[in-house]
Design a protein around this motif. Structure first.
Motif, PDB file in Angstrom:
ATOM      1  N   SER A  93       0.868  -1.190   0.000  1.00 33.68           N
ATOM      2  CA  SER A  93       0.000   0.000   0.000  1.00 33.68           C
ATOM      3  C   SER A  93       0.900   1.234   0.000  1.00 33.68           C
ATOM      4  O   SER A  93       1.846   1.306   0.799  1.00 33.68           O
ATOM      5  N   ARG A 121      -5.893  -0.206   0.374  1.00 31.51           N
ATOM      6  CA  ARG A 121      -7.026  -0.072   1.307  1.00 31.51           C
ATOM      7  C   ARG A 121      -7.933   1.072   0.889  1.00 31.51           C
ATOM      8  O   ARG A 121      -7.460   2.119   0.442  1.00 31.51           O
ATOM      9  N   ARG A 123     -11.647   3.262   2.389  1.00 34.49           N
ATOM     10  CA  ARG A 123     -12.232   3.680   3.666  1.00 34.49           C
ATOM     11  C   ARG A 123     -13.060   2.542   4.248  1.00 34.49           C
ATOM     12  O   ARG A 123     -13.462   1.637   3.540  1.00 34.49           O
ATOM     13  N   LYS A 188     -18.370   6.595  -9.235  1.00 34.73           N
ATOM     14  CA  LYS A 188     -17.173   6.963  -8.475  1.00 34.73           C
ATOM     15  C   LYS A 188     -15.933   6.817  -9.354  1.00 34.73           C
ATOM     16  O   LYS A 188     -15.677   5.761  -9.920  1.00 34.73           O
TER      17      LYS A 188
HETATM   18  C1  BTN Z   1     -11.990   5.045  -0.667  1.00 31.14           C
HETATM   19  O1  BTN Z   1     -12.407   4.061  -0.041  1.00 31.14           O
HETATM   20  O2  BTN Z   1     -12.716   5.656  -1.443  1.00 31.14           O
HETATM   21  C2  BTN Z   1     -10.571   5.504  -0.479  1.00 31.14           C
HETATM   22  C3  BTN Z   1      -9.641   4.821  -1.428  1.00 31.14           C
HETATM   23  C4  BTN Z   1      -8.195   5.221  -1.264  1.00 31.14           C
HETATM   24  C5  BTN Z   1      -7.275   4.367  -2.111  1.00 31.14           C
HETATM   25  C6  BTN Z   1      -5.875   4.872  -2.136  1.00 31.14           C
HETATM   26  S1  BTN Z   1      -4.917   4.127  -3.408  1.00 31.14           S
HETATM   27  C7  BTN Z   1      -3.485   4.862  -2.785  1.00 31.14           C
HETATM   28  C8  BTN Z   1      -3.570   4.787  -1.272  1.00 31.14           C
HETATM   29  N1  BTN Z   1      -3.034   3.539  -0.788  1.00 31.14           N
HETATM   30  C9  BTN Z   1      -3.967   2.770  -0.251  1.00 31.14           C
HETATM   31  O3  BTN Z   1      -3.785   1.633   0.233  1.00 31.14           O
HETATM   32  N2  BTN Z   1      -5.165   3.391  -0.297  1.00 31.14           N
HETATM   33  C10 BTN Z   1      -5.056   4.701  -0.886  1.00 31.14           C
END
Ligand code: BTN
Length: 322
Positions: A93, A121, A123, A188
């Motif tokens: 991540s 990840r 939210r 989205k």
């Molecule tokens: C959401 O659930 O809408 C938020 C998504 C966020 C994703 C980004 S991708 C780059 C960063 N690294 C991650 O593991 N998550 C965020």
């Protein structure tokens, strides 16, 4: 000398877009002979950039163009965000890698990018899925020893920066759904995950951003409709241009937050929220609140007027509109 020459070659090729270069043009522009040019092209290959060769027209960068820290940092013009950029092919991540750097004081403003994530990840404990080499997976690290940067305000800033950044490459009417789902109509196109950790007694904040540029996950893998910029615009989109615009806008919003100028953040967010004065339902953990959306406060959250006449505040980190 070698790295500046490779960077120069890359800039020339990148700036020409879809156009080709004949070798003599490149050797003259960089001031090298053909043997040296071939060596520079080989080194560019080691950096992940393939060239497309056409006997009649010359060479150009093959698509999709790989993420490249030099092309992103160059003349970015930001105060804080993106002074250092690192790009990975694959990692778990980008948020975690950004936090790993938080021990170093000079890492403030670091931007971590990846072509793909093994454990992206979203939210509320969700996964963030992204086809490799197609989208934007980005994290910006802020070191905040003075605890001046509110997580809620940064969450709003992240969504706004993405909305403004993608509008700069041609999409229109980008909307935000509380707190920071970035929508084109009801689909989205991007999401933002702001996380806070204490690293060696210092507060570190990471703004994680995922933007669907060339692909979006299959509908059955998601709980709401999604889209991507290429499908919406009907033509190719250069990820590096989108990243640069997002970083520039994020830098501006982070600066305003650090200066305590939150009113513009509030009005900019409200302008993009299609639900003002509407009756909405908001989940906050296991509790569901129903009421009229009155306002947003960058420090206290979404402001709802409930049926029993109360005014409640719902924090960005823990609430979402259903
Ligand atoms: C959401 O659930 O809408 C938020 C998504 C966020 C994703 C980004 S991708 C780059 C960063 N690294 C991650 O593991 N998550 C965020």
């Amino acid at each position: 000398m070698t790295i500046p020459q490779v960077n120069h070659l890359l800039e020339l090729l990148y700036d020409r877009g879809d156009g080709y270069f004949v070798s003599d043009e490149l050797t003259a522009a960089i001031g090298v002979d053909r043997t040296r040019l071939e060596k520079l092209i080989e080194l560019l290959g080691h950096r992940g950039h393939a060239l497309e060769r056409n006997p009649a027209r010359g060479v150009r960068l093959a698509s999709p163009i790989r993420l490249d820290a030099h092309l992103i940092e160059r003349e970015l013009g930001t105060r804080r965000i993106g002074k250092h950029v690192i790009c990975f092919d694959e990692l778990d991540s980008t948020n975690d890698v950004a936090f790993d750097s938080a021990r170093q004081a000079e890492a403030d403003g670091l931007v971590v990018l990846a072509e793909s994530q093994r454990r992206g990840r979203g939210r509320m404990g969700r996964k963030w899925l992204s086809r490799p080499r197609s989208n934007i997976l980005l994290s910006a690290l802020l070191l905040d020893p003075g605890k001046n940067l509110s997580q809620d305000a940064l969450t709003i800033a992240g969504g706004l920066a993405v909305a403004e950044g993608i509008e700069a490459v041609g999409v229109h009417d980008v909307k935000l759904k509380w707190p920071n789902d970035v929508l084109l109509e009801t689909r989205k196109v991007a999401g933002v995950l702001v996380e806070v950790r204490t690293v060696e007694r210092n507060r570190a904040v990471v703004i994680g951003i995922g933007v669907n540029v060339g692909a979006h996950p299959h509908q059955e893998l998601l709980d709401s409709p999604a889209t991507d910029l290429v499908s919406e615009l009907g033509h190719d989109v250069r990820r590096i241009e989108v990243i640069r615009k997002i970083l520039q806008r994020l830098d501006e919003w982070v600066y305003r937050i650090s200066e305590g100028k939150l009113e513009e953040l509030r009005t900019a967010w409200l302008r993009r929220c299609g639900m003002l004065n509407e009756r909405i339902s908001v989940a906050c953990g296991d509790v569901r609140h129903v009421g009229w959306l009155l306002d947003v406060s960058p420090l206290e959250g979404l402001i709802l007027s409930t049926d029993d006449g109360r005014r409640i505040y719902l924090q960005a980190g823990s609430s979402r509109i259903l």
